[in-house]
Design a protein around this motif. Sequence first.
Motif, short mmCIF file in Angstrom:
data_model
loop_
_atom_site.label_atom_id
_atom_site.label_comp_id
_atom_site.label_asym_id
_atom_site.label_seq_id
_atom_site.Cartn_x
_atom_site.Cartn_y
_atom_site.Cartn_z
N ALA A 186 0.91 -35.79 44.80
CA ALA A 186 0.69 -34.52 45.31
C ALA A 186 -0.39 -33.75 44.20
CB ALA A 186 1.95 -33.49 45.65
N LEU A 187 -1.62 -33.48 44.91
CA LEU A 187 -2.44 -32.83 44.00
C LEU A 187 -2.91 -31.47 44.57
CD1 LEU A 187 -4.98 -35.84 43.27
CD2 LEU A 187 -3.31 -34.97 41.80
N LEU A 188 -2.75 -30.43 43.64
CA LEU A 188 -2.89 -29.06 43.85
C LEU A 188 -3.93 -28.40 43.16
CD1 LEU A 188 -1.78 -26.50 45.40
CD2 LEU A 188 -0.29 -26.09 43.36
N GLY A 189 -4.84 -28.02 43.76
CA GLY A 189 -6.06 -27.25 43.39
C GLY A 189 -6.09 -25.75 43.89
N ALA A 190 -6.53 -24.92 43.03
CA ALA A 190 -6.77 -23.50 43.25
C ALA A 190 -8.12 -23.03 42.69
CB ALA A 190 -5.41 -22.41 42.94
N THR A 191 -8.79 -22.16 43.62
CA THR A 191 -9.98 -21.60 43.12
C THR A 191 -10.01 -19.95 43.31
OG1 THR A 191 -11.19 -23.56 43.35
CG2 THR A 191 -12.59 -21.53 43.42
N ILE A 192 -10.59 -19.37 42.73
CA ILE A 192 -10.96 -17.96 42.96
C ILE A 192 -12.53 -17.69 42.60
CG2 ILE A 192 -10.39 -17.31 40.76
CD1 ILE A 192 -9.56 -14.58 42.00
N ALA A 193 -13.09 -17.14 43.53
CA ALA A 193 -14.34 -16.88 43.07
C ALA A 193 -14.69 -15.36 43.77
CB ALA A 193 -15.49 -17.86 44.42
N ALA A 194 -15.77 -14.66 42.83
CA ALA A 194 -16.08 -13.42 42.93
C ALA A 194 -17.46 -13.12 42.89
CB ALA A 194 -15.37 -12.63 42.00
N ARG A 195 -18.20 -12.46 43.64
CA ARG A 195 -19.70 -12.26 43.66
C ARG A 195 -20.03 -10.79 43.15
NH1 ARG A 195 -24.51 -13.82 45.40
NH2 ARG A 195 -23.82 -15.84 46.18
N ILE A 196 -20.60 -10.65 42.04
CA ILE A 196 -21.12 -9.49 41.72
C ILE A 196 -22.62 -9.33 41.54
CG2 ILE A 196 -21.11 -7.69 39.75
CD1 ILE A 196 -18.50 -9.45 39.02
N ASP A 197 -23.24 -8.61 42.64
CA ASP A 197 -24.68 -8.43 42.65
C ASP A 197 -25.25 -9.81 42.58
OD1 ASP A 197 -24.66 -5.90 42.30
OD2 ASP A 197 -24.74 -5.79 40.13
N ASP A 198 -26.18 -10.14 41.79
CA ASP A 198 -26.72 -11.61 41.94
C ASP A 198 -25.82 -12.70 41.31
OD1 ASP A 198 -28.59 -10.60 43.05
OD2 ASP A 198 -30.06 -10.34 41.39
N PHE A 199 -24.62 -12.39 40.74
CA PHE A 199 -23.74 -13.51 40.09
C PHE A 199 -22.66 -13.70 40.76
CE2 PHE A 199 -26.37 -11.57 37.01
CZ PHE A 199 -26.84 -12.27 36.12
N ARG A 200 -22.20 -15.16 40.71
CA ARG A 200 -20.98 -15.54 41.22
C ARG A 200 -20.14 -16.28 40.31
NH1 ARG A 200 -19.23 -20.21 44.50
NH2 ARG A 200 -17.80 -19.67 46.05
N THR B 29 -16.95 -18.37 39.34
CA THR B 29 -15.84 -19.23 40.12
C THR B 29 -14.72 -19.85 38.95
OG1 THR B 29 -17.39 -19.99 41.68
CG2 THR B 29 -15.68 -21.07 41.59
N LEU B 30 -13.80 -19.72 39.51
CA LEU B 30 -12.44 -20.40 38.15
C LEU B 30 -11.78 -21.39 39.14
CD1 LEU B 30 -11.52 -16.86 36.75
CD2 LEU B 30 -13.00 -18.71 35.66
N SER B 31 -11.81 -22.44 38.64
CA SER B 31 -10.70 -23.51 39.43
C SER B 31 -9.84 -24.11 38.44
CB SER B 31 -11.73 -24.55 39.80
OG SER B 31 -12.62 -23.99 40.93
N PRO C 148 -6.53 -37.72 34.37
CA PRO C 148 -6.30 -36.68 33.44
C PRO C 148 -4.97 -35.93 34.37
CG PRO C 148 -8.18 -36.31 34.77
CD PRO C 148 -7.86 -37.94 34.91
N GLY C 149 -4.31 -34.83 33.74
CA GLY C 149 -3.60 -33.97 34.44
C GLY C 149 -4.09 -32.57 34.66
N LEU C 150 -3.45 -31.64 34.43
CA LEU C 150 -3.83 -30.40 34.53
C LEU C 150 -5.20 -30.02 34.11
CD1 LEU C 150 -3.26 -27.14 35.59
CD2 LEU C 150 -2.15 -26.98 33.26
N SER C 151 -5.91 -29.43 34.54
CA SER C 151 -7.56 -29.04 33.99
C SER C 151 -8.03 -27.81 34.61
CB SER C 151 -8.60 -30.15 34.27
OG SER C 151 -8.57 -30.53 35.60
N ALA C 152 -8.84 -27.20 33.86
CA ALA C 152 -9.68 -25.84 34.55
C ALA C 152 -10.83 -25.89 34.15
CB ALA C 152 -8.70 -24.69 33.73
N PHE C 153 -11.50 -25.14 35.17
CA PHE C 153 -13.08 -25.12 34.97
C PHE C 153 -13.69 -23.76 35.32
CE2 PHE C 153 -11.91 -29.57 35.91
CZ PHE C 153 -12.52 -30.18 34.81
N ALA C 154 -14.67 -23.24 34.98
CA ALA C 154 -15.36 -22.19 35.36
C ALA C 154 -16.89 -22.44 35.61
CB ALA C 154 -15.20 -20.93 34.37
N ASN C 155 -17.53 -21.48 36.32
CA ASN C 155 -18.87 -21.67 36.39
C ASN C 155 -19.38 -20.05 36.94
OD1 ASN C 155 -21.25 -23.30 37.36
ND2 ASN C 155 -21.25 -22.09 39.09
N LEU C 156 -20.84 -20.18 36.44
CA LEU C 156 -21.17 -18.68 36.63
C LEU C 156 -22.67 -19.15 37.20
CD1 LEU C 156 -21.74 -15.69 36.26
CD2 LEU C 156 -23.08 -16.31 34.15
#
Lengths: 656, 448
Positions: free
Chosen positions: A606-620, A622-624, A642-650
């Motif tokens: 079982a693989l579980l993933g979650a993401t939250i994304a927010a847009r502020i003006d011209d920027f977005r 994302t955290l996963s 690999p096991g648990l991992s986390a990434f962010a994007n601007l």
Amino acid sequence: MAHPPPFGLRLSRPDRGPSEHAWKGVAVGALCVFLMWPVAAHAETPQPDTENLTRIAAPERDADASIDRSRLERDAIPDLGRLLEEEPGLRVTRLGGLGAFATVSIRGSTAEQVLVLLDGIPLNGADGAPVDLSQIPLGPLAAIDIHRGFLPARYGVPAMGGALVLRTRASDSPEVAADLGAGSFSTVATRLTAGLAGFSLHLDFLGTAGDFRYHDDAGTLWTSNDDTTRTRRNNDLQRFSGLLRGRLDLTPTLQLQLLHLTTLSDRGLPGLGVHPTTTSTFALRRHVSGVHTTLTTGQTTTSLTLHHAFSDTEVNDLLGEIGPPSAASTLASNTPGATWTLRHQVPGDDVEIDGEIHAAWRHESVAGTRIPDNGRHLLTVGLSGRAALTAPRLAFHIDSQLLAAPGDNTLGDASRFITTWRPTPNHRLAFTATRSFRLPSLHERFGDTGLVLGNPDLVPERSHGLELGWQTRFATATPAGDLDIRFQLQVFSRWHDDLIQFLQNAQNIARPENIASAFIAGAETELAIALDTWLETRLTAAWLHTRDTSNIAARRGRALPLRPALTVGTHVVFKPLELLTFSLDLHTMTSNYLDAANLVSTAPRALLGATIAARIDDFRVTLSVMNALDNRVADLAGFPLPGLSAFANLRWEPTR
Amino acid sequence: MKPSIHIGFLAITLSTACDVPTSPAPLPPRSACALVAVHSDYRSSSVSLLTATGERCAPDIIDSGSRAPGLLTALSGDIACTSNFFSGLSPGLPEIALLDRYPAGVLTTIDPNDPNDARVTEQTQLSQGFAGNPQDLLSPFDGLAIVSRLQRAPTSAPAHPAGSDLLLLGPPPSNAAPRAILGTLSLDALAAPGFDPMPVRLAATSDHLWVGLAHLSPDFAVAGPGRIARLDRPTPATDIAAWRATPNLEAIDLPGLENCTGLSPSPDGAGVWVVCSGSFRRGSAQSGRSGLAFISNDGAVHAILSAASIADTIPGPISPLGFTLAAIDAHHAVVVALGDLVSGAPDRALLVRRPDNTTPPPSTAPGSVHVLHQSPPFELGDAVYLAPTRTLLLADASPSRPALLRFSDLELPITSTDLTVSIPPPVRLEDTSNTGLPPRNICVFRTL
């Protein structure tokens, strides 16, 4: 139905000249008849997006499923393998985490039976090796079309297992965007997109150390005295891709499209988890170019695509950490080709007919092995025809192609016949019969690596299949917003014969033989529920029954390895605010066998993933979080994941 | 309905009624098991025990799925049983030693007397940081085991043995613990410049240990001169450290041959047979460097029988000899001439007799050659000769119908040089595994 041309662009510019208006009329008519029929007839139905409409409604649909741009951009740093595995019927096998070698199987196929095309240009190397998904940049892509078990003749190349058609992004209006991502295992990803007046440039970089921790049991499962926890070494990747594409309207009816993709990548070859390496490396240089012209005259459209794919790989294992020590071994794959299509439509009130003739040429050659340097020519001719009746609401579609490899004295044919019936506008029932093949690759026929010998007498792998599909849709207005429910179910069976397997003798020499056969049956279902724009839920499930029917005592009657019987996916996107998005993905898989004798089985996963994304003006932003349950069940023995991992994007994307 | 149809229907009905499922024959007690057979398709493996005549004794006591997979599977597809007796925790009591060759490099020992299942008594990682590719294990006495490791360690490997050597193991410090590694014995002095010794099979005679050497270049592309190694056999009274320093290591050259990996000691104790396969990279020229040799205990080479000279005495093409070798006595051995998938030439099991000679120069042509059996190419595997029962077991890895072939009456072809002597067909033993995996290796683990 209007098929996208190889470069994924529209066949003609909108709003230009009388002939284009006529073309638009035909196109809209065809669209209404073949695609939007169920929706248009339902006056209260909210207008869905074209992508989903294509997936749900088209009888002669261009693809069985699509992954659109919104899903490609969902995660902070997208993983193509993860995205594909969310699609029912697809199974991805990985040798590691993000950026590691990965291949895909469709409906129980082998990876070699799956083709990957970039805007219609095959990326599979001339040696027949499957495409490594980790070498595909996602930044330049608009969508990924998934063909299960058959690839239409107009692509000029058969795909017995199915195909992934990567469609690149068009830039009809000025745009610019930049992404900067980072996360676990020293991963960095950057993207730049710029587009102007039909031309666009996409630059994509992914770098990762891949240094995740894993449990090393030393290969001794009966004793824990020698167990350790290690860090994956020599697992780094640096991959750069640049894609340039453009469109020139030479005349109102003549269009020219250009495409060039360069991918450069260097990665470590970490080896087996029990015997990690330190210096072995793999480098890839790939260039894909294409020119596509389209001439539209009245009801007739002619298109010609010239393409060339070149890839050069180099393995450095000077210390002999993976195999016998040797100087760098290189393999260069060279595949020029051309595809010509003539399409004519005959509109009518009661019957509408649409026909296409296709011809394609491709030359495959491989340098750096003992495969004959002159390679081989592949010639394909194809025919497609569609007829739709308004009463009863029936449509027939036939698609057939014949491929010849004159140098090999090999001939193969693939065909598909679809009958579609729409009892009501929102229901569609389709019956499909297919027949396909896979040509033995140059490596399988002529390869010679000392311990692996080619077999010039191989014949093509063959398959026959039947499929029954049902699609339905329900739409209504609720106090919480417009409710849109879509459901589809496909049930299929396939018979494979003359499957090519490598036989090994007691002296460790392996040689491919047409010895295997298999029966595969399955069902794929998808339930998509959308509530206005703030909630989207997608439930998918795939059941796969595989049976080895080869006359091999250790396999006969057993399940094919690496094919889990049941996979279930849950995908939820929640948008409480216009600028805020939560998404949750849970993908589960039953156990599957690692070997053909069915002695070794993996644990369920079982693989579980979650993401939250927010847009502020011209920027977005994302955290996963990936693999939130830290599940460590590997796809293959020897290669930890690999096991648990986390990434962010601007992302910076100025509004137009 | 025609009468003939009635009769046919009745016959089918009766035959169906009479086809009462028979329960499998009861298995003999574990104490009656004497042989171990490894079944494998090179992806997964299963191990069965057999009686001294090759009959089913305890099928599938351990296989690749006996434990949930970890980094690797419990047993890989490249398993070899050892060709020599081995004693582990309980001195004097036989155990089964399995070598998981590549890539795992693991020694697994099993208590064959556990009545229910295979009890793994210990596991030892033999590779020590690299894929050492262990090939064979020999236990000259309780408490010492010698493992041949084919491959050289990359220079990046931890500061452990260099590989392509002999690894020396002491007894495990406790139950279920890995064995103590006493050190290594280098064979580099025997290798020609540019080649690694690459030891494969091990054999023991009364005073000596023998080591078959592939003697290839590090990339396996070129074969060096054919040779094997001979060294003093240690005893329980031997100071192992002193023996490691001066084992009286010597090379015995086999001119004209290459890749001399297979060894089989003559049951009469007179010496060892050696089979050389030639270099696979030579293509059609491989058979020119392939052959069979006999070396007496004093190191004298009595016969070098090239594959061509063997083929000259029987109909069919000249084929290189495979790794398979079973010594019958000082004058007879069984080898397998490799078939060819391209030409369709079959694998052939050959009983070769060398001419009588007691002194050099060695014989260069066989006295007689009998074709014991032939199978489609790529199918014949290991062979073992059981001297007390004068039985030969040969693995036939036919994909559709794998079996052990038992030759029980070799007396006449052995004693006669008449090539027209008819050899009784072998008995096919097809129930040695329930997995359908074909047999590959057969070993004796208990005194017959």
